[in-house]
Scaffold this motif. Structure first.
Motif, mmCIF file in Angstrom:
data_model
loop_
_atom_site.group_PDB
_atom_site.id
_atom_site.type_symbol
_atom_site.label_atom_id
_atom_site.label_comp_id
_atom_site.label_asym_id
_atom_site.label_seq_id
_atom_site.Cartn_x
_atom_site.Cartn_y
_atom_site.Cartn_z
ATOM 1 N N PHE A 258 -2.707 -40.754 -38.129
ATOM 2 C CA PHE A 258 -3.119 -42.053 -37.920
ATOM 3 C C PHE A 258 -3.083 -43.026 -39.320
ATOM 4 C CE2 PHE A 258 -4.620 -40.057 -34.212
ATOM 5 C CZ PHE A 258 -4.355 -41.089 -33.173
ATOM 6 N N SER A 259 -3.089 -44.319 -39.298
ATOM 7 C CA SER A 259 -2.880 -45.064 -40.515
ATOM 8 C C SER A 259 -4.132 -45.007 -41.280
ATOM 9 C CB SER A 259 -2.761 -46.379 -40.167
ATOM 10 O OG SER A 259 -3.769 -46.938 -39.315
ATOM 11 N N THR A 260 -5.211 -44.649 -40.412
ATOM 12 C CA THR A 260 -6.530 -44.319 -41.116
ATOM 13 C C THR A 260 -6.716 -43.469 -41.972
ATOM 14 O OG1 THR A 260 -7.432 -43.428 -39.206
ATOM 15 C CG2 THR A 260 -7.794 -45.594 -39.494
ATOM 16 N N ALA A 261 -5.858 -42.445 -42.100
ATOM 17 C CA ALA A 261 -5.860 -41.117 -42.929
ATOM 18 C C ALA A 261 -5.171 -41.592 -44.379
ATOM 19 C CB ALA A 261 -4.717 -40.090 -42.326
ATOM 20 N N ASP A 262 -4.674 -42.737 -44.699
ATOM 21 C CA ASP A 262 -4.040 -43.072 -45.899
ATOM 22 C C ASP A 262 -4.791 -44.063 -46.603
ATOM 23 O OD1 ASP A 262 -2.385 -41.034 -45.867
ATOM 24 O OD2 ASP A 262 -0.638 -42.226 -44.902
ATOM 25 N N SER A 263 -4.792 -44.363 -47.682
ATOM 26 C CA SER A 263 -5.286 -45.456 -48.344
ATOM 27 C C SER A 263 -4.315 -46.489 -48.506
ATOM 28 C CB SER A 263 -5.433 -44.963 -49.780
ATOM 29 O OG SER A 263 -4.331 -44.839 -50.763
ATOM 30 N N PRO A 264 -4.572 -48.004 -48.699
ATOM 31 C CA PRO A 264 -3.561 -48.894 -48.448
ATOM 32 C C PRO A 264 -2.392 -48.630 -49.491
ATOM 33 C CG PRO A 264 -5.911 -49.667 -48.758
ATOM 34 C CD PRO A 264 -5.699 -48.184 -48.787
ATOM 35 N N GLU A 265 -2.462 -47.901 -50.518
ATOM 36 C CA GLU A 265 -1.432 -47.621 -51.496
ATOM 37 C C GLU A 265 -0.553 -46.580 -50.851
ATOM 38 O OE1 GLU A 265 -4.808 -49.545 -53.548
ATOM 39 O OE2 GLU A 265 -4.715 -47.761 -52.409
ATOM 40 N N GLN A 266 -1.204 -45.592 -50.306
ATOM 41 C CA GLN A 266 -0.695 -44.449 -49.741
ATOM 42 C C GLN A 266 0.340 -45.071 -48.440
ATOM 43 O OE1 GLN A 266 -3.903 -41.945 -48.979
ATOM 44 N NE2 GLN A 266 -3.145 -40.446 -50.385
ATOM 45 N N ARG A 267 -0.225 -46.034 -47.726
ATOM 46 C CA ARG A 267 0.517 -46.459 -46.550
ATOM 47 C C ARG A 267 1.593 -47.181 -47.161
ATOM 48 N NH1 ARG A 267 -4.762 -47.746 -44.578
ATOM 49 N NH2 ARG A 267 -4.278 -50.132 -45.201
ATOM 50 N N GLN A 268 1.642 -47.916 -48.217
ATOM 51 C CA GLN A 268 2.803 -48.810 -48.804
ATOM 52 C C GLN A 268 3.844 -47.549 -49.109
ATOM 53 O OE1 GLN A 268 3.560 -52.051 -48.880
ATOM 54 N NE2 GLN A 268 1.527 -52.048 -47.658
#
Length: 542
Positions: A258-268
């Protein structure tokens, strides 16, 4: 056709349409031991891949996942050139399949159906073509699909234009000369987005008329290497298992998080990976919650908007290309190459119909509220009367006076997306409420397999009529209406609601429960008395 058989019909199974689904339905019927024929409106086989032959028309599902998977021999004999094949290769493949399994002798081309009327006393369908051919059949499988009736925009003066005009869904067989021509493309869906980059280097000028921007992303096509081909063949059974059981019908690797597994930088960083992924993987390999978490979808949309702004040099044009009325996936996203880059060419322009609507088409071009522009060629890339268009135009009349053209005026009512109460022995795989998004042939194969198994069951148990009960249909439609607001494709201004056709009632035309719900309901039905209850009349005992 020849004289009737002893059971009062010319053929046991009549298939209407020789596209991807119709070819498979004919193969399954013959393989199951039924006498079967196909009536096809076109002069060749292929369905949508016979009619849609505009430049750069191609798959946006991987070739080997869209293709037939019922035969490993066929899978190995045909070598696809690209991950996403173009129309000429697709049409060649479908002709290869027809000849490989000796189906051509059972297909009559140039036979557009004018009416299909159920004879209650004879328990048979009487199907008549525009040429006057009449066929009596016990069972009808109408594989006309949801993308077979081209829709032209409701614009004054379409017939007045003296230049060349084409619809991407009814393209001529002879090549269209675009060299040094002034061209208008009306529509920015998949076909318009594919066509623009294909001709921009050839034409004198091209204007793309856009009503509503869509989230167009790169297809990321590539040749199929020898190593990839060998892997697919070696893992054929595994490939088939995934394609026949996965919700989307693709081979794409899920994100696994899920998206919550990543930090904002990791999501980018993850979004960059998704941007470079092939076709529908931008949905199927994205975060698990990309379709349920509005905030993460908005974040991905902002990432995509940044990509558009970085590619398109003119900031005004870039802003016009960024959707503001729907999230990623709410409409069917086009996957193409070099779409945004095309607007950097000096001979290409984007015309926003929100800002300057079309007033009329006239003899020399198109007049908007801004000004008049002259063209040599106008291309209507305005899609289809999706879901119901072909079925409601085919003169279908069922039991107790049912007339499909009027009965479905307020939206289709059906069971499992391929049959309906008061339409005994009539099936329409690939029709309304059949697919839930994803790889359409995989959904349609599920439907054709279930239909064929049902015909075999009827034969083995002495039944000659199958018709879903009103209660079964009502339960299916309740599921559709309950889950539709939760669907990723829930933008009511999309063609999935019929919104692209003026005057068409807006009703959701997909299966929001997806493949899982279809399998669940059909599995429950065949394991209970509800199944035998749908066989309403048995053949008389000799």
């Amino acid at each position: 056709m020849a004289g009737q058989s002893d059971n009062g019909v010319d053929v046991e199974v009549l298939v209407i349409g020789a596209g991807v689904v119709g070819i498979y339905a004919l193969y399954r019927a013959l393989d199951a031991g039924f006498s079967a024929r196909t009536l096809e409106a076109g002069d060749g086989v292929g369905g949508v891949w016979y009619w849609n032959r505009y430049p750069s028309a191609r798959f946006d599902s991987e070739s080997y996942t869209y293709a037939y998977i019922f035969s490993k021999e066929l899978f190995d004999e045909w070598r696809w050139k690209e991950e996403f094949a173009t129309q000429p290769e697709i049409e060649s493949y479908l002709n290869f399949v027809v000849d490989r399994f000796d189906l051509r002798e059972h297909i009559s081309t140039g036979e557009k159906v004018a009416s299909a009327v159920y004879d209650e006393a004879g328990r048979a369908w009487v199907v008549t073509t525009e040429k006057g051919t009449v066929v009596r059949a016990r069972w009808v499988i109408s594989a006309t699909g949801g993308l077979s009736v081209p829709h032209y925009p409701e614009i004054e003066g379409l017939e007045d234009f003296r230049g060349r005009a084409y619809h991407t869904g009814a393209w001529p067989h002879t090549p269209v000369d675009f060299a040094d021509k002034r061209v208008a493309i009306i529509g920015n869906g998949p076909s318009g987005a594919q066509l623009l980059p294909a001709i921009v280097d050839t034409v004198a000028a091209v204007d793309l008329y856009q009503r509503t921007p869509t989230w167009t992303t790169p297809l990321n096509n590539a040749p199929i290497s020898d190593e990839r081909q060998a892997w697919l063949s070696e893992h054929f059974d595994e490939v088939v298992k995934i394609l026949t059981t996965s919700p989307s019908g693709f081979l794409h690797e899920p994100a696994g998080k899920f998206s919550t597994a990543d930090s904002p930088e990791q999501r980018q960083e993850f979004y960059e990976k998704i941007w470079r992924s092939p076709g529908f993987a931008k949905l199927t390999s994205n975060y698990y919650d990309i379709t349920t978490n509005r905030e993460v979808n908005l974040e991905f949309c902002e990432f995509l908007a940044g990509k558009i702004r970085s590619i398109v040099k003119d900031p005004v044009t870039a802003q016009r290309l960024i959707p503001t009325d729907h999230l990623f996936g709410a409409k069917r996203p086009p996957f193409v190459a070099n779409y945004y880059e095309s607007f950097n060419e000096p001979n290409a322009s984007l015309i926003s119909l929100r800002e300057t609507p079309i007033v009329r088409v006239d003899a020399t071009g198109i007049e908007t509220t801004e000004r008049h522009r002259e063209y040599d060629v106008i291309v209507y890339a305005t899609g289809f009367d999706f879901g119901t268009g072909a079925l409601t135009r085919m003169g279908v009349r069922g039991r107790d006076g049912l007339d499909l053209s009027t009965d479905w005026e307020d939206g289709p009512s059906d069971f499992a997306g391929f049959s309906a109460h008061r339409l005994p022995n009539f099936f329409f795989p690939g029709g309304p409420h059949g697919a839930g998004g994803g790889n359409y042939p995989r959904y349609s194969q599920d439907q054709v397999d279930w239909i064929t198994d049902t015909l075999v069951y009827a034969r083995e148990h002495g039944f000659d009529v199958f018709e879903p009960t009103e209660a079964q249909q009502d339960a299916w439609m309740t599921m559709i209406e309950t889950l539709a607001p939760q669907s990723i494709f829930s933008a009511e201004h999309s063609h999935y609601y019929g919104a692209n056709v003026q005057g068409k009632v807006r009703k959701f035309l997909l299966n929001p429960g997806g493949r899982g719900k279809l399998h669940e309901i059909l599995g429950e039905m065949t394991s209970t008395e509800d199944y035998t209850g749908a066989f309403t009349q048995s053949a008389p005992v000799a």
